[in-house]
Motif scaffolding. Structure first.
Motif, mmCIF file in Angstrom:
data_model
loop_
_atom_site.group_PDB
_atom_site.id
_atom_site.type_symbol
_atom_site.label_atom_id
_atom_site.label_comp_id
_atom_site.label_asym_id
_atom_site.label_seq_id
_atom_site.Cartn_x
_atom_site.Cartn_y
_atom_site.Cartn_z
ATOM 1 N N HIS A 80 0.737 -1.458 0.005
ATOM 2 C CA HIS A 80 -0.383 0.027 0.014
ATOM 3 C C HIS A 80 1.157 1.405 -0.368
ATOM 4 N N ASP A 81 0.391 2.809 -0.523
ATOM 5 C CA ASP A 81 1.113 3.738 -0.367
ATOM 6 C C ASP A 81 0.050 4.785 0.749
ATOM 7 N N PHE B 281 -2.613 5.665 2.883
ATOM 8 C CA PHE B 281 -3.442 5.005 3.692
ATOM 9 C C PHE B 281 -4.365 5.273 4.706
ATOM 10 N N TYR C 112 4.021 -0.716 4.599
ATOM 11 C CA TYR C 112 3.355 0.622 3.869
ATOM 12 C C TYR C 112 4.752 1.499 4.187
ATOM 13 N N TRP D 236 3.006 -5.501 11.031
ATOM 14 C CA TRP D 236 2.922 -4.717 10.077
ATOM 15 C C TRP D 236 4.270 -4.045 9.530
#
Length: 137
Positions: free
Chosen positions: A3-4, A6, A19, A130
């Protein structure tokens, strides 16, 4: 990376992944992750321009076992395990990653793949993993 931009949605394990953030994002995101009950670690990548230094910094920050092999496979194995750092989930922050990206782009891309694989592996056990990589843009 997964993802970029978010909206985190910390309550949804499906949002865990890799991320891209800025260094300014690290402090508030770290606080949010701690508040969510996750183990937080920050790996400083300033001046890191090769795989050897990168892997050594991760191993030191996460207290990898002395048997750690120092290669990509061993890094992934340790990130998939982390039994010595028991937690409800993990949030890793990689600050100042621009030098690594510029100086060792292949290693930078491999790191992202390893982090993504680790996140996917933890997700199968319903444990959030994460990874936030701080870049200027």
């Amino acid at each position: 990376m997964n993802h970029d931009g978010f909206e985190l949605g910390l309550d949804d394990i499906n949002n865990a992944g890799v991320y891209s953030v800025t260094n300014d994002d690290i402090a508030p995101l770290s606080a949010a992750m701690r508040d969510a009950g996750l183990r937080v670690a920050t790996i400083d990548l300033q001046g890191c321009i090769d795989k050897r230094t990168l892997v050594a910094r991760i191993a030191a920050q996460l207290d990898f076992p002395q048997t750690f092999g120092g290669n990509w496979d061993a890094l992934l194995d340790c990130l998939r395990d982390l039994s010595w750092l028991q937690a409800n989930g993990y949030a890793l922050f990689f600050s100042d990653a621009d030098g690594l990206k510029a100086g060792a782009e292949k290693d930078f891309e491999t790191l992202l793949d390893v982090l993504d694989d680790a996140s996917t592996s933890w997700g199968k056990d319903d444990v959030p993993f994460w990874a936030f990589v701080a870049l200027r843009d």
